[in-house]
Design an enzyme around this catalytic site. Structure first.
Site, short mmCIF file in Angstrom:
data_model
loop_
_atom_site.label_atom_id
_atom_site.label_comp_id
_atom_site.label_asym_id
_atom_site.label_seq_id
_atom_site.Cartn_x
_atom_site.Cartn_y
_atom_site.Cartn_z
CE LYS A 76 -3.47 5.54 -1.59
NZ LYS A 76 -3.31 4.29 -0.81
CB SER A 151 -3.76 5.64 2.80
OG SER A 151 -3.39 4.62 1.90
CB SER A 175 -4.67 1.71 2.03
OG SER A 175 -4.06 2.31 3.14
N1 GLN Z 1 -3.79 2.05 7.73
C1 GLN Z 1 -2.62 1.33 7.36
C2 GLN Z 1 -1.39 2.19 7.60
O1 GLN Z 1 -1.56 3.24 8.08
C3 GLN Z 1 -2.73 0.86 5.95
C4 GLN Z 1 -2.10 1.72 4.95
C5 GLN Z 1 -2.12 1.14 3.58
O2 GLN Z 1 -2.67 0.07 3.35
N2 GLN Z 1 -1.49 1.86 2.68
O3 GLN Z 1 -0.30 1.79 7.34
#
Ligand code: GLN
Length: 474
Positions: A76, A151, A175
């Site tokens: 990532k 993400s 994410s």
């Molecule tokens: N969807 C969550 C957010 O927007 C999770 C993001 C993550 O785990 N990095 O914060």
């Protein structure tokens, strides 16, 4: 072309000479090129990957290769790899080159994995759809009209599309697990403190964990085994010994399972997913497992607690991007203050700006007690109540996500709707416990969805063994 099924069979084929690492790298690089329209990779690391491939091929011949010999890993775009670019999918870090490698990358390379490239993600890991990247959205390989989730959407899509064998993601509130669910792959978020965060670009430091996205549960176990464990560069990492997770995935122990009734009763839950989880519960009962519904009335507070605490941490973590030591500097700046203001205004995307403002607000003198301090108290209650469930049960199961992958743009106008994507996943981050999403089936349109399992802190062995049990029920 070599068809990858699992790391174990890949290792076998490499030893037998049925394929070699150089061919694997070359064919992955050309597949990534062919699938460029998916926008999964922001960059491939051709030169270093091909060089490492030669070294690993020689080690395989000599019989000295490591546990991940020839495994193609995508990172990532928030995980540092020395002398390679990393941008957190943000304009503010565009063209930034890592000065050192993250601990996870060091450990992967030490076991002869190949780092094939960096994958698209939501900017600074903030998002649930990968649409917040400064470098364009990623298309879900299962159905290109839909999002990958986020993400770590690029990482999930890379594994789903067969563009690499394994990918690393980071999980602050879901994410890894949510995109795994949307793309039909396995996604594991370890216990907070199981894996070093050294070299991970921080979003919310008391929530962030790095973990694998893979085709199989055994592959996730093996990658965890390699990347987990004490690290002098991250004081939040536990020095608890790392178990050989792969040896424990076939445990026969009669686990006790809880499901959270409030999760299944939630109105937002897609009926197909609800049916599937209910069927799984029935099958487990038929096989003699103890499976009980438990109450978790705090469910409705999870998402608000998560967004108060993570935005607070983000507003502090992202303070370092001011256009001075590194990163984007506005051409329109005339003095120090306008350098900070303009660089940040032009360099950060909308969602990141929203979160920095929210976080600054909840930490501000007049509102600290009402929001930040309160959310910390709720965090403690959520952790205590979650751990109390593990006094009687080994595993908690829930859906991974309320629905399947949605169409591009469908949630963009309404941030709250987007935030509610995280309803089932944030509990594990708030409580600091390990959780995994495994593919559970597809809906009437062939869109995949996941089943989530959570376990007590550092019980990854139980988590992985139970995940295999549930996968076999399918
Ligand atoms: N969807 C969550 C957010 O927007 C999770 C993001 C993550 O785990 N990095 O914060």
């Amino acid at each position: 072309m070599y068809v990858f099924s699992s790391i174990a069979s890949l290792q076998n084929d490499l030893r037998q000479g049925n394929t070699n690492v150089k061919d694997l790298v070359q064919s992955a690089l050309s597949s990534i090129q062919e699938k460029k329209h998916l926008n999964v990779f922001l960059e491939t690391f051709n030169e270093s990957a091909l060089k490492q491939a030669d070294l690993v091929d020689a080690k395989i011949k000599a019989g000295t290769a490591g546990k991940l010999a020839g495994v193609l890993v995508a990172l990532k775009d928030n995980i540092c790899y020395k002398n390679h670019k990393v941008s957190a999918s943000s304009k503010i870090l565009e063209n930034f080159t890592s000065l050192y490698s993250s601990t996870v990358v060091e450990r992967l390379l030490a076991q002869d994995a190949i780092i094939i490239g960096r994958t698209n993600c939501d900017e600074f890991a903030m998002g649930s759809s990968n649409e917040n990247s400064a470098f364009g959205k990623t298309l879900n390989p299962v159905n290109e009209a839909t999002v990958t989730g986020g993400s770590s959407g690029g990482s999930a899509a890379a594994v789903a599309a067969g563009l690499c064998h394994v990918a690393l993601g980071s999980d602050t509130g879901g994410s890894i697990r949510q995109p795994a669910s949307f793309c039909g792959v396995v996604g594991l978020k370890p216990t907070y403190g199981r894996v070093s965060r050294w070299g991970l670009i921080a979003y919310a430091s008391s929530f962030d964990q790095i973990g694998p996205l893979t085709k199989t549960i055994d592959d996730a176990a093996l990658v965890l085994e390699v990347i987990a464990g004490a690290d002098e560069f991250d004081s939040t990492v536990s020095s608890k010994p790392v178990s050989e997770y792969t040896k424990h995935t076939a445990s026969n122990k009669k686990i006790k399972i809880a499901y959270i009734k409030d999760c299944l009763d939630s109105e937002a839950l897609d009926p197909t997913i609800k049916n599937k989880v209910t069927q799984t519960i029935e099958k487990l009962k038929q096989q003699g497992y103890t499976v009980d519904g438990v109450d978790f009335k705090e469910l409705e507070y999870l998402v608000p607690t998560y967004y108060v605490l993570t935005t607070a941490e983000a507003s502090s973590n992202l303070g370092r991007f001011g256009g001075v030591p590194y990163g984007y500097r506005s051409k329109n700046a005339t003095d120090l203050e306008s350098t900070f203001k303009k660089s940040r205004t032009e360099g950060f995307g909308k969602e990141v700006q929203r979160r920095i403002m929210l976080g600054t607000f909840v930490l501000s003198a007049g509102y600290y007690d009402a929001y930040y301090a309160k959310a910390q108290q709720v965090r403690r209650i959520v952790r205590d109540k979650t751990l109390a469930i593990f006094k009687d049960y080994d595993i908690i199961i829930t859906p991974s996500t309320p629905g399947v992958a949605f169409a591009h743009g469908a949630n963009s106008a309404d941030p709250i709707k987007m935030y509610l994507e995280d309803i089932y996943t944030v509990q594990a981050n708030i409580a600091g416990i390990p959780a995994i999403s495994i593919p559970a089936g597809v809906n009437e349109n062939n869109m995949p969805f996941g089943l989530q399992l959570m376990a007590a802190p550092f019980q990854e062995e139980v988590l992985l063994a139970s995940a295999k049990l549930m996968a076999d029920l399918n």
